[in-house]
Each structure stands twice: as C-alpha cells, then as structure tokens.
Design an enzyme around this catalytic site. Structure first.
Site, PDB file in Angstrom:
ATOM      1  N   GLY A 247     -50.705 -11.501 -94.213  1.00  0.00           N
ATOM      2  CA  GLY A 247     -50.561 -10.808 -92.934  1.00  0.00           C
ATOM      3  C   GLY A 247     -51.855 -10.849 -92.121  1.00  0.00           C
TER       4      GLY A 247
ATOM      5  N   LYS B 278     -49.330   7.435 -90.015  1.00  0.00           N
ATOM      6  CA  LYS B 278     -47.963   7.946 -90.191  1.00  0.00           C
ATOM      7  C   LYS B 278     -47.768   8.672 -91.523  1.00  0.00           C
ATOM      8  CE  LYS B 278     -45.967   4.624 -87.004  1.00  0.00           C
ATOM      9  NZ  LYS B 278     -47.293   4.204 -86.473  1.00  0.00           N
TER      10      LYS B 278
END
Length: 328
Positions: free
Chosen positions: A14, A127
């Site tokens: 990623g 989050k």
C-alpha cells in the site's frame, strides 16, 4: 537501528508500505519482507523498486497464523500496516473486518512473540478513538491487544501509532475530488460541517519511524496534525483546477461516519504527554513503573480532548498542505 536487520511489513504494497520501504532502505537493512495478499501489487512494487535484492515479497494473509509464523522467523522488527479500512465495507461485512483487523492482529502478536521479534509497531487510526463504526471498533480492539501484549513477553515490545487521513492513499478523498472537478462534475460531500485530520504520506512514515525508534513498549504515539473542513478543501481544489465555481452536492453522512474525528479522547487526555514539538504520547492507565519513569520529564498536554474541529486550517494553509503532498 535498522542496519543489517530484517524487517517485516504487513500490507506492505500500500501507499504507507511503499513509502516506509523507501525510507527504510536508506538505513541499509539486511532484508525487508513485504507481506500482502495481492500478487499483482507485489509485482508492480518489485518493478518500482527495480528488483532491489533486499526486498523479499511474501504472499500471505494476516488471518493465516502459520503464514505469519514463517514470515516473522528471524525478523527483528515488524510494522503492522495490513487492515480492512473502508468504513462502509466494514459496516456491511463486519465479520470480515473482525477476521483481518482483530484476529489478524492477534496472529501478529503471537507469531512475533514466538519468533522473538524485538519490536512490533502497529498502525492505528483516529477512528479507533470513541468509535461509532465497526472499522473504528476493530482498530480500537487492535490497539488494546497490542498494548496488552507487552505483558506477554519480556523480549518483544509492542507500540501503536495513530494517524488521521493520509493524502493520496487508497480511498483518499483528495484524488476523488480532483477527478470530479477536472471532469466538471458535482463534487459529492457527505456534510459541509465535516472536519478531518490530514497528513502527508511522508509525515505518516516519519511518525511511524519515530515511534519505532524511541518506544519502549506500551505507548500510543500521536502526531500533532492539521485539520480542516472538507468543504474548504474542495474549494481550494476547485480554485486551482477550475475557472468556474465548483458545485457541491451534499449526499448525507454514510453509515458509521462521524462529523469530527478524535485523536485523543477525554479519557486519554490525563495520561497524554507532549513529546517534542510534533508528537503526543499516550500512556496506559496502569502504566508500568519503567514506562512512567521513561517519560517522567515530559509535560502533560493541556487539552481536554484532541478533536478535528478544534483548530482549522485556513485556505492558504490547505493549499500549502496539498502542494507539499504533490496534489497541486
């Protein structure tokens, strides 16, 4: 610290993983193992790094303990980046998020302890703080598991870092907004009141490396981050890429989405210390004497909560951030 060492990066293909690999190669490691599920992404990365012989690509899934047991063998450091991250996907398929983000993290912990890894650095998210969505809940569980893991081994140390939205990563809103503006379409926004923390990939990796270098185990490192209204971000992009006023269409908040994100909760603030000019370090409520002594010279933070709508960037500051991130 990394010279002649073996490093494992889960989810290494990623945006975070590739930037981390670039920076780690400068430290002259013996080997960097890129562990991920996507063979095509691995082949692309291998070509992008010009077949650097120090890179070893391993197909595997963090859900597979035996695969991780093999991947962590003789490794000195583990950077745990692999996760299911898309909020609506995790809402609609919570069982899959649980397998990767929680069970996968348990597998990392257990395999690292068995193989005597020196330090494991877990990448978490804003989050995970006061979570209202399933993704955030799984990352919160992951943090708790990592911090608790320090009591399971006398040799392997575990630390977490928390970041906000990273510009340009998979699923980042900036490329989506830019594409909509260039195509002359309405820019879709869930709410004009929404604020978010942002940092560049390079800043994110600097935090990751800083935590890996100085952590003694049990801490959560948080970067002091810029935040802005998403509508202001869209307007700055629109002024740069279009001569017309950018139309914005509010589509409503998605399942599990917050108006504002939190990097340090009010419960954590009393245990949060200023670490230099760029970072905070959160100690567990029942920190060991060793951990407390290591940070006893630092001052406590002054905020009650660290939230994305506390201090907002001006349009000129947003422009500077986007330019530094390579989007303007």
């Amino acid at each position: 610290m990394y010279e002649d060492k073996i490093i494992l990066i889960t989810g290494g293909t990623g945006s975070w993983g590739q930037e981390l690999t670039h920076k780690l190669l400068g430290y002259k490691p013996k080997e960097i193992r890129i562990f991920s599920r996507n063979e095509y992404a691995q082949v692309k990365m291998q070509h992008a790094f010009e077949n650097d012989p120090r890179l070893k690509f391993i197909i595997g899934d963090v859900r597979d303990y035996n695969a991780l047991l093999a991947a962590t063998r003789s490794a000195d450091y583990v950077f745990h980046l692999a996760a299911l991250k898309h909020v609506p996907v995790c809402e609609y398929q919570p069982d899959e998020a649980l397998k990767t983000n929680v069970s996968g993290t348990e597998n990392i912990i257990n395999a690292s302890i068995v193989n005597g890894v020196k330090k494991v650095i877990d990448v978490s998210t804003d989050k995970a703080v006061e979570p209202i969505n399933f993704y955030g809940m799984t990352k919160s569980f992951g943090e708790r598991l990592m911090i608790r893991a320090n009591s399971l081994s006398k040799t392997t140390k575990f630390v977490c870092i928390r970041g906000g939205n990273v510009l340009g990563t998979n699923g980042s809103v900036v490329p989506i907004f830019k594409k909509q503006i260039l195509e002359g379409k309405e820019v879709t926004l869930t709410s004009k009141e929404m604020t978010r923390f942002f940092l560049t990939v390079s800043e994110a990796i600097d935090l990751l490396l800083k935590a890996s270098e100085v952590a003694i185990g049990g801490e959560i490192f948080v970067m002091k981050m810029n935040a802005c209204r998403i509508v202001d971000l869209i307007n700055v992009l629109g002024q740069h890429f279009s001569t017309n006023t950018t139309p914005i269409k509010e589509i409503g908040i998605r399942p599990g989405e917050k108006l504002h994100e939190v990097l340090v909760s009010d419960h954590e603030a009393p245990h949060t210390l200023k670490y230099g000019s760029q970072y905070y370090v959160i100690l567990p409520t029942h920190a060991s004497n060793k951990l407390r002594d290591n940070y006893k010279g630092l001052k406590k933070c002054s905020f009650v909560k660290y939230q994305s709508n506390d201090v907002l960037m001006s349009p000129s500051e947003i422009f500077k951030m986007l330019k530094e991130g390579g989007f303007l």
